[in-house]
Design a protein around this motif. Structure first.
Motif, PDB file in Angstrom:
ATOM      1  N   THR A 111       0.641  -1.282  -0.104  1.00 12.83           N
ATOM      2  CA  THR A 111       0.095  -0.096  -0.103  1.00 12.83           C
ATOM      3  C   THR A 111       0.825   1.284  -0.111  1.00 12.83           C
ATOM      4  O   THR A 111       2.029   1.294   0.437  1.00 12.83           O
ATOM      5  CB  THR A 111      -0.903   0.078   1.331  1.00 12.83           C
ATOM      6  N   GLY A 112       0.297   2.311  -0.595  1.00 12.61           N
ATOM      7  CA  GLY A 112       0.743   3.434  -0.416  1.00 12.61           C
ATOM      8  C   GLY A 112       1.233   4.225   1.114  1.00 12.61           C
ATOM      9  O   GLY A 112       2.350   4.679   1.299  1.00 12.61           O
ATOM     10  N   THR A 113       0.326   3.512   1.858  1.00  7.40           N
ATOM     11  CA  THR A 113       0.450   4.162   3.221  1.00  7.40           C
ATOM     12  C   THR A 113       1.987   3.578   3.692  1.00  7.40           C
ATOM     13  O   THR A 113       2.543   4.060   4.570  1.00  7.40           O
ATOM     14  CB  THR A 113      -0.640   3.429   4.132  1.00  7.40           C
ATOM     15  N   TYR A 139      -2.420  14.228   1.988  1.00  6.83           N
ATOM     16  CA  TYR A 139      -2.746  12.953   2.247  1.00  6.83           C
ATOM     17  C   TYR A 139      -1.592  12.045   2.087  1.00  6.83           C
ATOM     18  O   TYR A 139      -1.122  12.099   0.810  1.00  6.83           O
ATOM     19  CB  TYR A 139      -3.707  12.182   1.850  1.00  6.83           C
ATOM     20  N   HIS A 140      -0.997  11.296   3.099  1.00 12.14           N
ATOM     21  CA  HIS A 140       0.013  10.473   2.758  1.00 12.14           C
ATOM     22  C   HIS A 140      -0.004   9.054   3.471  1.00 12.14           C
ATOM     23  O   HIS A 140       0.612   8.257   3.700  1.00 12.14           O
ATOM     24  CB  HIS A 140       1.397  10.983   3.268  1.00 12.14           C
ATOM     25  N   GLY A 141      -1.562   8.834   3.302  1.00 14.38           N
ATOM     26  CA  GLY A 141      -1.782   7.452   4.024  1.00 14.38           C
ATOM     27  C   GLY A 141      -1.999   7.590   5.571  1.00 14.38           C
ATOM     28  O   GLY A 141      -2.159   8.591   5.937  1.00 14.38           O
ATOM     29  N   GLU A 201       2.776  15.939  -1.311  1.00 14.58           N
ATOM     30  CA  GLU A 201       2.422  15.480  -2.365  1.00 14.58           C
ATOM     31  C   GLU A 201       2.898  16.070  -3.701  1.00 14.58           C
ATOM     32  O   GLU A 201       2.851  17.268  -3.565  1.00 14.58           O
ATOM     33  CB  GLU A 201       0.794  15.520  -2.294  1.00 14.58           C
ATOM     34  N   ASN A 206      -5.605  15.530  -2.590  1.00 16.15           N
ATOM     35  CA  ASN A 206      -6.367  15.027  -1.468  1.00 16.15           C
ATOM     36  C   ASN A 206      -7.189  15.999  -0.805  1.00 16.15           C
ATOM     37  O   ASN A 206      -7.608  15.837   0.164  1.00 16.15           O
ATOM     38  CB  ASN A 206      -5.597  14.021  -0.975  1.00 16.15           C
ATOM     39  N   ASP A 234       5.583  12.321  -2.455  1.00 16.29           N
ATOM     40  CA  ASP A 234       4.547  11.365  -2.525  1.00 16.29           C
ATOM     41  C   ASP A 234       3.854  11.535  -3.771  1.00 16.29           C
ATOM     42  O   ASP A 234       3.201  12.295  -3.956  1.00 16.29           O
ATOM     43  CB  ASP A 234       3.433  11.620  -1.350  1.00 16.29           C
ATOM     44  N   VAL A 236       2.211   8.841  -5.152  1.00 16.24           N
ATOM     45  CA  VAL A 236       1.334   7.651  -5.064  1.00 16.24           C
ATOM     46  C   VAL A 236       0.050   7.766  -5.742  1.00 16.24           C
ATOM     47  O   VAL A 236      -0.334   6.860  -6.736  1.00 16.24           O
ATOM     48  CB  VAL A 236       0.630   7.312  -3.632  1.00 16.24           C
ATOM     49  N   LEU A 237      -0.355   9.059  -5.855  1.00 16.57           N
ATOM     50  CA  LEU A 237      -1.609   9.391  -6.717  1.00 16.57           C
ATOM     51  C   LEU A 237      -1.238   9.975  -8.287  1.00 16.57           C
ATOM     52  O   LEU A 237      -1.645   9.585  -9.180  1.00 16.57           O
ATOM     53  CB  LEU A 237      -2.471  10.416  -6.148  1.00 16.57           C
ATOM     54  N   LYS A 266      -1.031   3.211  -6.452  1.00 13.73           N
ATOM     55  CA  LYS A 266      -2.139   3.327  -7.426  1.00 13.73           C
ATOM     56  C   LYS A 266      -1.937   2.961  -8.658  1.00 13.73           C
ATOM     57  O   LYS A 266      -1.798   1.550  -9.029  1.00 13.73           O
ATOM     58  CB  LYS A 266      -2.691   4.645  -7.171  1.00 13.73           C
TER      59      LYS A 266
HETATM   60  C1  LIG Z   1      -3.609   7.194  -1.899  1.00 11.95           C
HETATM   61  C2  LIG Z   1      -2.642   7.820  -1.389  1.00 11.95           C
HETATM   62  C3  LIG Z   1      -1.838   7.093  -0.407  1.00 11.95           C
HETATM   63  C4  LIG Z   1      -2.102   5.966   0.442  1.00 11.95           C
HETATM   64  O1  LIG Z   1      -2.161   4.953  -0.421  1.00 11.95           O
HETATM   65  P1  LIG Z   1      -2.726   3.589  -0.025  1.00 11.95           P
HETATM   66  O2  LIG Z   1      -2.404   2.625  -1.041  1.00 11.95           O
HETATM   67  O3  LIG Z   1      -4.164   4.087   0.064  1.00 11.95           O
HETATM   68  O4  LIG Z   1      -2.464   3.402   1.470  1.00 11.95           O
HETATM   69  C5  LIG Z   1      -0.522   7.990  -0.071  1.00 11.95           C
HETATM   70  N1  LIG Z   1      -0.345   9.179  -0.742  1.00 11.95           N
HETATM   71  C6  LIG Z   1      -1.199   9.687  -1.559  1.00 11.95           C
HETATM   72  C7  LIG Z   1      -0.683  10.899  -2.273  1.00 11.95           C
HETATM   73  C8  LIG Z   1      -2.253   9.145  -1.971  1.00 11.95           C
HETATM   74  O5  LIG Z   1      -3.004   9.786  -2.807  1.00 11.95           O
END
Ligand SMILES: *Cc1c(COP(=O)(O)O)cnc(C)c1O
Length: 428
Positions: A111-113, A139-141, A201, A206, A234, A236-237, A266
């Protein structure tokens, strides 16, 4: 309240496995999904919805892309999980390294978390310092240290942070307003030599989509470098979504800088649970088993997830990104025209192909305080009017709308008509 939602609530808190899915801020029952294909999701009642949630980002190619599904099927036929290295992990790590600069090594997580949580631990291990800086609305998880003023999920629920997180866990987390150069300079001149990391981010999405002001990320790079702090990007998104190189590809790649660590997720997992932490060897090699910073995962680098991620990244060529960008251009035009026709005050913001609408505001939104000033009641009416017409939007005014390569002319026409109608409803 639908019967299936009642049933789900009886056995799961709020009836869901992740909070925003519960429709808490828009009311009503969430659509229970039976299947999805391309730009569409089918509910358990057989109704088809045009989807702008995209599993909250991963569905870059559209749902159930035949080649991705085939790659997963093929991987599954060889076994679901081994707890041992596979060639696929090396290949996916190599693809990421070849594509994005500043990366020598990759650690896969589920997971991103986990990726961002590990990035923080690694930055502290590398610098021997405690303080981390995050920005309000990013948001970073859901790891403890990062769960302060953390954007959409909490904002939607009206929470400043989370219960169960001790003051100790967040005591070394300093939260700054986003896009605020003065606040940043202030904190670096006060405690710069104690800052382990700045996590941001790459382009926040988010708190709604709030792109960095020109030079903001570059200034983060300059200040962290000057003070010996780690810059964690970050993505992740944004990673592999806004360009083949993520947000870094739209900024650092041209300005010739890289962060110290990246977090991906993601799209990188193509719809299965896969995320990654990546950076240069000097930092990454502090991870166990080479170094003293511990991190592990039973299902990390899972072969099905690696197959889905690899196939997605290989299929996402320049044409895919060009198509998604072009769709975003036209969708923004449609939103702005139709909302203006109906007299709905709003600002549509974008970061690459990510977009979101701020309701009832007049000016460009630069940070979380400004994002929070929007009129969410307008969005709630708009959301339900869209749903009634068979369009699935993220059920929160603080989320980006996700476009896939399967969204085309037909979908744009449908959205045009649906938005025109929903705009009139939203105003009433
Ligand atoms: C979704 C997200 C996360 C967390 O990822 P998960 O897979 O849901 O744990 C972390 N950082 C950002 C920028 C995100 O959009």
């Amino acid at each position: 309240m639908s019967q299936e939602f009642e049933d789900a609530k009886r056995v799961m808190p709020g009836g869901v496995s992740s909070p925003v899915r519960a429709y808490g801020s828009v009311g009503g029952s969430p659509v229970f999904v039976e299947s999805a294909s391309g730009a569409y999701v089918t509910g358990i009642d057989g109704r088809e919805y045009l989807d702008l949630v995209g599993s909250w980002g991963p569905a870059l190619l559209g749902h159930a892309h035949p080649q991705v599904v085939e790659a997963v099927r093929e991987a599954a036929s060889r076994g679901l999980s081994f707890g041992a290295p596979t060639l696929g992990e090396t290949a996916l790590a190599q693809l990421i390294i070849d594509r994005i600069q500043g990366i020598d090594k990759v650690r896969f997580t589920s997971t991103g978390t986990e990726a961002t949580m590990t990035a923080i631990r690694l930055a502290r291990g590398f610098t021997g310092r405690d303080i981390i800086i995050k920005f309000a609305g990013c948001y970073h998880g859901h790891s403890d240290a990062l769960l302060v003023q953390a954007g959409s999920g909490l904002a939607t629920a009206g929470l400043p942070g989370s219960a169960g997180v001790t003051a100790g866990a967040t005591g070394d987390t300093l939260v700054l307003p986003y896009n605020n150069f003065a606040a940043l300079h202030g904190v670096f001149s006060a405690v710069g030599d104690q800052i382990a990391a700045v996590i941001t981010e790459a382009a926040p999405a988010n708190m709604g989509v709030v792109p960095p002001e020109p030079g903001f990320n570059e200034e983060l790079r300059r200040l962290t470098q000057k003070h010996g702090s780690v810059l964690i990007f970050d993505e992740v998104l944004t990673g592999f979504r806004v360009s083949p190189y993520g947000w870094w590809g739209l900024e650092g790649r041209h300005e010739r800088w890289t962060p110290d660590l990246y977090a991906f997720g993601k799209v990188a997992g193509g719809g299965l649970p896969l995320a990654a932490l990546a950076g240069r060897s000097e930092i990454m090699d502090l991870l166990a088993p080479l170094g003293p910073v511990y991190q592990a995962g039973t299902l990390s680098g899972n072969p099905l997830a690696v197959a889905a991620g690899m196939t997605t990244l290989q299929l996402a060529d320049d044409q895919v990104y060009a198509r998604i960008d072009a769709f975003a251009d036209r969708l923004i035009q449609v939103i702005d025209d139709r909302l203006a026709d109906a007299g709905v005050a709003h600002v549509t913001q974008r970061a690459g192909s990510l977009l979101s609408v701020f309701w009832g505001v007049d000016d460009w939104v630069r940070n979380y305080d400004e994002a929070s000033s929007q009129e969410t009641a307008t969005f709630v009416r708009f959301f339900h009017a869209m749903l009634d017409q068979g369009v699935l939007l993220p059920p929160s005014a603080y989320e980006a709308w996700f476009i896939s390569a399967a969204h085309g002319e037909k979908e744009l026409e449908k959205l045009d008509a649906a938005i025109a109608h929903a705009a009139r409803v939203a105003l009433s």
